[in-house]
Write an enzyme that holds these catalytic residues in place. Structure first.
Site, PDB file in Angstrom:
ATOM      1  N   PRO A   9     -10.360  65.096  45.855  1.00 28.74           N
ATOM      2  CA  PRO A   9     -10.337  64.385  44.666  1.00 28.74           C
ATOM      3  C   PRO A   9     -10.618  62.753  44.745  1.00 28.74           C
ATOM      4  CG  PRO A   9      -8.224  64.949  45.311  1.00 28.74           C
ATOM      5  CD  PRO A   9      -9.205  65.787  46.019  1.00 28.74           C
ATOM      6  N   ASN A  10     -11.429  62.249  44.055  1.00 26.91           N
ATOM      7  CA  ASN A  10     -11.696  60.875  43.887  1.00 26.91           C
ATOM      8  C   ASN A  10     -12.775  60.334  45.024  1.00 26.91           C
ATOM      9  OD1 ASN A  10     -10.007  60.256  41.489  1.00 26.91           O
ATOM     10  ND2 ASN A  10      -8.244  60.263  42.741  1.00 26.91           N
ATOM     11  N   ARG A  17     -14.591  52.799  44.217  1.00 24.37           N
ATOM     12  CA  ARG A  17     -12.882  52.851  44.333  1.00 24.37           C
ATOM     13  C   ARG A  17     -12.498  52.002  45.470  1.00 24.37           C
ATOM     14  NH1 ARG A  17      -9.758  58.066  47.015  1.00 24.37           N
ATOM     15  NH2 ARG A  17      -7.897  57.183  46.431  1.00 24.37           N
ATOM     16  N   TYR A  22     -11.944  51.472  50.998  1.00 28.32           N
ATOM     17  CA  TYR A  22     -12.861  52.864  51.327  1.00 28.32           C
ATOM     18  C   TYR A  22     -14.392  52.356  51.707  1.00 28.32           C
ATOM     19  CZ  TYR A  22      -8.917  55.081  49.546  1.00 28.32           C
ATOM     20  OH  TYR A  22      -7.642  55.732  49.317  1.00 28.32           O
ATOM     21  N   ASN A  73     -11.629  66.089  54.148  1.00 31.05           N
ATOM     22  CA  ASN A  73     -10.986  65.050  53.624  1.00 31.05           C
ATOM     23  C   ASN A  73     -10.482  65.469  52.078  1.00 31.05           C
ATOM     24  OD1 ASN A  73     -10.152  62.776  52.186  1.00 31.05           O
ATOM     25  ND2 ASN A  73     -11.949  61.321  52.959  1.00 31.05           N
ATOM     26  N   ALA A  76      -6.087  63.066  48.094  1.00 32.68           N
ATOM     27  CA  ALA A  76      -4.543  62.977  47.774  1.00 32.68           C
ATOM     28  C   ALA A  76      -3.810  64.142  47.728  1.00 32.68           C
ATOM     29  CB  ALA A  76      -4.218  62.441  46.458  1.00 32.68           C
ATOM     30  N   GLU A  97      -9.302  67.395  60.146  1.00 31.32           N
ATOM     31  CA  GLU A  97      -8.812  66.488  58.928  1.00 31.32           C
ATOM     32  C   GLU A  97      -9.468  64.884  59.029  1.00 31.32           C
ATOM     33  OE1 GLU A  97      -4.860  65.867  58.724  1.00 31.32           O
ATOM     34  OE2 GLU A  97      -4.891  65.012  56.777  1.00 31.32           O
ATOM     35  N   HIS A  99      -9.768  61.229  57.365  1.00 32.73           N
ATOM     36  CA  HIS A  99      -9.652  60.123  56.131  1.00 32.73           C
ATOM     37  C   HIS A  99     -10.357  58.687  56.637  1.00 32.73           C
ATOM     38  CE1 HIS A  99      -6.574  62.576  54.204  1.00 32.73           C
ATOM     39  NE2 HIS A  99      -6.227  62.908  55.305  1.00 32.73           N
ATOM     40  N   ARG A 106      -0.375  53.031  55.221  1.00 25.18           N
ATOM     41  CA  ARG A 106      -0.457  52.666  53.775  1.00 25.18           C
ATOM     42  C   ARG A 106       0.998  53.167  53.253  1.00 25.18           C
ATOM     43  NH1 ARG A 106      -5.616  54.909  51.297  1.00 25.18           N
ATOM     44  NH2 ARG A 106      -4.962  53.495  49.623  1.00 25.18           N
TER      45      ARG A 106
END
Lengths: 144, 148
Positions: A9-10, A17, A22, A73, A76, A97, A99, A106
């Site tokens: 998502p996103n 964004r 990012y 990735n 969320a 995985e 990111h 964060r």
């Protein structure tokens, strides 16, 4: 060797964004570079993105029969989805995985990853170039 | 002539059995940095003396890879904090990647070694010795401003 790159998502909003976190590259740019890089490495790279948990799970399940390595990735869903964790456990190929930012630096709600528990390797905080670095390193990993 | 240089800091206990021999890591990383036309220094941190050298070494580098080997867990971390090593690293603002051969994040409550937002390190965990290669490739791309 077949490699599936899954974005959650996103990630379709990359480039607009929170670019200070990012970056300014779009997902389309990243996917194009990954496909081209894969071709130079003898990898067939398929890239998919969805904002929907069930769709991501469907793609992981479909990959079981025809994919050697998976780079995910999960956005969320990383921090919430036991269902994606379970699907990844079924996939027996090599799993990374990824990111773009480092979730561990964060907000605390990003410190938990269900995905990390179901993959072979985790790559975070290297920016968008992490996709390429993973692809370039996959042959070395799978040969060892 | 390599215009950019990566420093690989390996926190290694003086006792215990590492996952990968130092010689193997050195050869693998040197081969790759040669290919990428990037300079490489490797510094093994196993004593207080070797720890104290870090700020000087970091001053002379463009990017940093830090590996705290798993069997050494928090080796020297307390001493490094006391000596302000991590503060010194953070002040340089150079890109940093932490590498673990084993996937430490598959374990409950496991955290990165460099977990300070001020340092802002990336992390490669679980790729075995190939993790050093992934980190070098990512840093080389960043240092050269090369997206391809």
């Amino acid at each position: 060797m077949n490699v599936l790159i899954l974005n959650g998502p996103n990630l379709n909003m990359l480039g607009t964004r929170e670019p200070e976190i990012y970056g300014y590259e779009t997902l389309h740019d990243i996917e194009q570079r990954c496909t081209a890089k894969g071709a130079t490495l003898g990898l067939t790279v398929d890239c998919k993105q969805s904002n929907h948990e069930g769709q991501l799970i469907e793609w992981i399940q479909q990959a079981i029969s025809n994919t050697d390595a998976l780079i995910i990735n999960a956005g969320a869903y990383t921090h919430t989805s036991i269902a994606i964790h379970d699907a990844l456990k079924i996939f027996s190929g090599y799993k990374i995985e990824l990111h773009i930012s480092n979730p561990h630096l964060r907000e605390s709600f990003r410190h938990v990853s269900y995905v990390s528990k179901a993959v072979d390797a985790v790559v975070v905080g290297l920016g968008a170039s992490a996709y390429l670095a993973c692809l370039e390193t996959l042959p070395e990993i799978l040969a060892s | 002539m390599n215009s950019k240089k990566i420093l690989l800091l390996i926190f290694r206990s003086e006792t215990g059995t590492p996952l990968t021999a130092m010689e193997t890591i050195e050869q693998q990383c040197a081969r790759l940095t040669d290919q990428l036309n990037i300079g490489l220094d490797i510094h093994v941190v196993s004593t207080l003396e070797s720890l104290e050298k870090i700020p000087h070494l970091v001053d002379d580098t463009d990017a940093l890879i830090v590996s705290n080997e798993d069997y050494a867990k928090n080796s020297n971390k307390g001493a490094a904090v006391e000596l302000g090593i991590f503060e010194a690293i953070a002040q340089t603002g150079i890109p940093i990647i932490e590498v673990h051969e084993r996937n430490i994040l598959s374990e409950v409550n496991s955290r990165p070694y460099l977990d300070s937002p001020e340092i802002g390190a990336g992390l490669v965990s679980g790729m075995g010795p190939a993790g050093y290669s992934a980190a070098i490739r990512a840093l080389a791309r960043k240092l050269k401003g090369n997206a391809a």
